[in-house]
Design a protein around this motif. Structure first.
Motif, PDB file in Angstrom:
ATOM      1  N   LEU A  12      17.853 -30.493 -49.566  1.00 25.41           N
ATOM      2  CA  LEU A  12      17.357 -30.861 -48.242  1.00 25.41           C
ATOM      3  C   LEU A  12      18.230 -30.141 -47.234  1.00 25.41           C
ATOM      4  O   LEU A  12      19.437 -30.398 -47.145  1.00 25.41           O
TER       5      LEU A  12
ATOM      6  N   ASP B  30      18.159 -28.687 -43.176  1.00 22.37           N
ATOM      7  CA  ASP B  30      17.469 -28.671 -41.873  1.00 22.37           C
ATOM      8  C   ASP B  30      16.119 -29.367 -41.947  1.00 22.37           C
ATOM      9  O   ASP B  30      15.096 -28.839 -41.482  1.00 22.37           O
ATOM     10  N   GLU B  31      16.117 -30.524 -42.559  1.00 24.11           N
ATOM     11  CA  GLU B  31      14.929 -31.383 -42.660  1.00 24.11           C
ATOM     12  C   GLU B  31      13.788 -30.777 -43.480  1.00 24.11           C
ATOM     13  O   GLU B  31      12.641 -31.201 -43.371  1.00 24.11           O
ATOM     14  N   ARG B  32      14.100 -29.774 -44.295  1.00 23.51           N
ATOM     15  CA  ARG B  32      13.112 -29.181 -45.203  1.00 23.51           C
ATOM     16  C   ARG B  32      13.650 -29.266 -46.623  1.00 23.51           C
ATOM     17  O   ARG B  32      14.841 -29.104 -46.854  1.00 23.51           O
TER      18      ARG B  32
END
Length: 188
Positions: free
Chosen positions: A165, A167-169
């Motif tokens: 995970l 940067d929120e990806r």
């Protein structure tokens, strides 16, 4: 049968453009700086930022580790630190080990330095340590590294879905492995 003395030796391995030298305290400053490079951290999936004393202690204790090989990658000529690598997670019963490499800055990518370092350490792993298999994990977005590993004989053996995970990806990790025979074919 693997030769554990080859991991205790902490050799210097010389190539055309890089040398691999035992990782030691004199590499701590450069190693520490590499842990601050945001792109290096992304490519390696390193969330945690170790402090300088942790890095210095890590570098200072590598020579005492007899079940792994930690090496600094230095540029020839000049001796500039360009990264570090390790043969680790030794499984002596199955004649295999894990591999990791990190160049210290993006400026060193795309020049063939990582490829040469990988070939040097694989040659040592198969010809001196007498391993049968070396494996690694690489994030699926790191296409440049995947291409280098393939050129050294590695093949994708599996996928760890959503392993990182960042940067929120979420990103998958690929498990790649190379057998001694694969490496010999890729080298020739």
């Amino acid at each position: 049968m693997i030769d554990l003395s080859a991991l205790r030796e902490k050799p210097t391995l010389a190539g055309e453009r890089v040398s691999l030298v035992p990782l030691a305290v004199e590499h701590a400053d450069d190693f520490f700086e590499s842990t601050r490079d945001e792109e290096v951290r992304r490519l390696t999936g390193t969330h945690r930022r170790p402090d300088y004393d942790e890095i210095r202690d890590w570098c200072a204790t590598r020579a005492d580790q007899f079940d792994r090989l930690d090496m600094a990658i230095v540029e020839d000529p000049g001796g500039r630190f360009v990264g570090e690598l390790a043969l680790r997670d030794l499984d002596a019963d199955n004649e295999s080990a894990g591999y990791r490499i990190a160049l210290s800055a993006i400026e060193f990518t795309g020049q063939g330095l990582g490829k040469e370092a990988t070939r040097l350490v694989l040659d040592y792993a198969f010809n001196r340590v007498h391993l049968h298999r070396v494996w690694l994990s690489v994030y699926a977005f790191n296409m440049r590294a995947i291409a280098v590993y393939r050129s050294c004989g590695f093949s994708v053996e599996g996928r760890l879905r959503n392993a990182l995970l960042w940067d929120e990806r979420r990103h998958d990790a690929l498990i790649m492995g190379v057998l001694e025979s694969d490496f010999r074919r890729a080298r020739d």
